[in-house]
Design a protein around this motif. Structure first.
Motif, PDB file in Angstrom:
ATOM      1  N   CYS A   5     -73.553 -44.361  39.033  1.00 48.11           N
ATOM      2  CA  CYS A   5     -73.356 -45.485  38.116  1.00 48.11           C
ATOM      3  C   CYS A   5     -71.872 -45.813  37.991  1.00 48.11           C
ATOM      4  O   CYS A   5     -71.040 -44.932  37.788  1.00 48.11           O
ATOM      5  N   VAL A   6     -71.553 -47.098  38.105  1.00 46.15           N
ATOM      6  CA  VAL A   6     -70.165 -47.543  37.952  1.00 46.15           C
ATOM      7  C   VAL A   6     -69.963 -48.318  36.652  1.00 46.15           C
ATOM      8  O   VAL A   6     -68.950 -48.965  36.454  1.00 46.15           O
ATOM      9  N   SER A   7     -70.976 -48.250  35.771  1.00 45.65           N
ATOM     10  CA  SER A   7     -70.918 -48.877  34.444  1.00 45.65           C
ATOM     11  C   SER A   7     -70.695 -50.383  34.491  1.00 45.65           C
ATOM     12  O   SER A   7     -70.005 -50.942  33.654  1.00 45.65           O
ATOM     13  N   CYS A   8     -71.310 -51.042  35.459  1.00 42.66           N
ATOM     14  CA  CYS A   8     -71.150 -52.491  35.573  1.00 42.66           C
ATOM     15  C   CYS A   8     -72.036 -53.248  34.584  1.00 42.66           C
ATOM     16  O   CYS A   8     -71.767 -54.399  34.255  1.00 42.66           O
ATOM     17  N   GLY A   9     -73.130 -52.605  34.125  1.00 40.70           N
ATOM     18  CA  GLY A   9     -74.018 -53.239  33.162  1.00 40.70           C
ATOM     19  C   GLY A   9     -75.092 -54.118  33.768  1.00 40.70           C
ATOM     20  O   GLY A   9     -75.886 -54.703  33.041  1.00 40.70           O
ATOM     21  N   ALA A  10     -75.141 -54.235  35.088  1.00 39.96           N
ATOM     22  CA  ALA A  10     -76.128 -55.101  35.736  1.00 39.96           C
ATOM     23  C   ALA A  10     -77.557 -54.655  35.445  1.00 39.96           C
ATOM     24  O   ALA A  10     -78.443 -55.490  35.249  1.00 39.96           O
ATOM     25  N   CYS A  11     -77.785 -53.354  35.360  1.00 41.12           N
ATOM     26  CA  CYS A  11     -79.137 -52.850  35.076  1.00 41.12           C
ATOM     27  C   CYS A  11     -79.574 -53.273  33.678  1.00 41.12           C
ATOM     28  O   CYS A  11     -80.730 -53.642  33.463  1.00 41.12           O
ATOM     29  N   GLU A  12     -78.648 -53.215  32.738  1.00 39.23           N
ATOM     30  CA  GLU A  12     -78.958 -53.601  31.364  1.00 39.23           C
ATOM     31  C   GLU A  12     -79.219 -55.108  31.271  1.00 39.23           C
ATOM     32  O   GLU A  12     -80.128 -55.548  30.574  1.00 39.23           O
ATOM     33  N   ASP A  13     -78.427 -55.891  31.975  1.00 42.26           N
ATOM     34  CA  ASP A  13     -78.629 -57.350  31.994  1.00 42.26           C
ATOM     35  C   ASP A  13     -79.982 -57.720  32.594  1.00 42.26           C
ATOM     36  O   ASP A  13     -80.611 -58.684  32.169  1.00 42.26           O
ATOM     37  N   ALA A  14     -80.428 -56.948  33.592  1.00 39.41           N
ATOM     38  CA  ALA A  14     -81.665 -57.260  34.303  1.00 39.41           C
ATOM     39  C   ALA A  14     -82.910 -56.711  33.615  1.00 39.41           C
ATOM     40  O   ALA A  14     -84.016 -57.139  33.933  1.00 39.41           O
ATOM     41  N   CYS A  15     -82.760 -55.809  32.661  1.00 37.85           N
ATOM     42  CA  CYS A  15     -83.917 -55.173  32.020  1.00 37.85           C
ATOM     43  C   CYS A  15     -84.705 -56.207  31.215  1.00 37.85           C
ATOM     44  O   CYS A  15     -84.175 -56.822  30.277  1.00 37.85           O
ATOM     45  N   PRO A  16     -85.990 -56.387  31.536  1.00 38.35           N
ATOM     46  CA  PRO A  16     -86.786 -57.414  30.868  1.00 38.35           C
ATOM     47  C   PRO A  16     -87.186 -57.056  29.423  1.00 38.35           C
ATOM     48  O   PRO A  16     -87.642 -57.908  28.685  1.00 38.35           O
ATOM     49  N   VAL A  17     -87.015 -55.801  29.026  1.00 39.44           N
ATOM     50  CA  VAL A  17     -87.405 -55.400  27.668  1.00 39.44           C
ATOM     51  C   VAL A  17     -86.212 -54.912  26.844  1.00 39.44           C
ATOM     52  O   VAL A  17     -86.376 -54.216  25.850  1.00 39.44           O
ATOM     53  N   ASP A  18     -85.020 -55.289  27.255  1.00 43.55           N
ATOM     54  CA  ASP A  18     -83.781 -55.007  26.510  1.00 43.55           C
ATOM     55  C   ASP A  18     -83.526 -53.523  26.228  1.00 43.55           C
ATOM     56  O   ASP A  18     -83.029 -53.165  25.160  1.00 43.55           O
ATOM     57  N   ILE A  19     -83.866 -52.673  27.174  1.00 46.60           N
ATOM     58  CA  ILE A  19     -83.526 -51.253  27.054  1.00 46.60           C
ATOM     59  C   ILE A  19     -82.040 -51.115  27.370  1.00 46.60           C
ATOM     60  O   ILE A  19     -81.566 -51.663  28.363  1.00 46.60           O
ATOM     61  N   PRO A  20     -81.286 -50.373  26.565  1.00 52.85           N
ATOM     62  CA  PRO A  20     -79.855 -50.206  26.828  1.00 52.85           C
ATOM     63  C   PRO A  20     -79.614 -49.216  27.982  1.00 52.85           C
ATOM     64  O   PRO A  20     -79.069 -48.131  27.806  1.00 52.85           O
ATOM     65  N   VAL A  21     -80.032 -49.613  29.167  1.00 54.83           N
ATOM     66  CA  VAL A  21     -80.015 -48.736  30.342  1.00 54.83           C
ATOM     67  C   VAL A  21     -78.612 -48.220  30.651  1.00 54.83           C
ATOM     68  O   VAL A  21     -78.430 -47.030  30.935  1.00 54.83           O
ATOM     69  N   ALA A  22     -77.610 -49.066  30.579  1.00 54.30           N
ATOM     70  CA  ALA A  22     -76.243 -48.647  30.896  1.00 54.30           C
ATOM     71  C   ALA A  22     -75.781 -47.559  29.937  1.00 54.30           C
ATOM     72  O   ALA A  22     -75.107 -46.612  30.346  1.00 54.30           O
ATOM     73  N   GLN A  23     -76.158 -47.667  28.684  1.00 55.85           N
ATOM     74  CA  GLN A  23     -75.782 -46.645  27.703  1.00 55.85           C
ATOM     75  C   GLN A  23     -76.482 -45.319  27.995  1.00 55.85           C
ATOM     76  O   GLN A  23     -75.881 -44.253  27.868  1.00 55.85           O
TER      77      GLN A  23
END
Length: 66
Positions: A5-23
Motif C-alpha cells: 500500500c502506498v496510501s494513495c486512497g484509490a481503494c477507499e474512493d472506489a469502495c461502493p459501501v464507504d468502508i475506510p479501506v485506506a485507514q
C-alpha cells in the motif's frame, strides 16, 4: 497489502459501501511493521518480511497470544 500500500486512497474512493479501506490498510501496515521490526526503505539490503520464510519467526507472536 501491508507491504504494498502506498496510501494513495484509490481503494477507499472506489469502495461502493464507504468502508475506510485506506485507514484499515494503514493500521494493518503499522502492526505488521511492529511485528517484524520492519520499516520500509530503512535498508535496501534488508529482505522484505513475509517474502523470506523463517521457520521459527512467529513463535514469539503466537506465545504472546496464549
Amino acid at each position: 497489502m501491508s507491504l504494498n500500500c502506498v496510501s494513495c486512497g484509490a481503494c477507499e474512493d472506489a469502495c461502493p459501501v464507504d468502508i475506510p479501506v485506506a485507514q484499515v490498510f494503514s493500521m494493518i501496515a503499522d502492526e505488521t511493521q511492529k511485528m517484524f521490526d520492519y520499516v520500509s526503505g530503512r535498508s535496501l539490503d534488508e529482505p522484505l518480511p513475509l517474502v523470506v520464510y523463517k521457520e521459527e519467526e512467529l513463535h514469539e507472536v503466537e506465545d504472546a497470544n496464549d
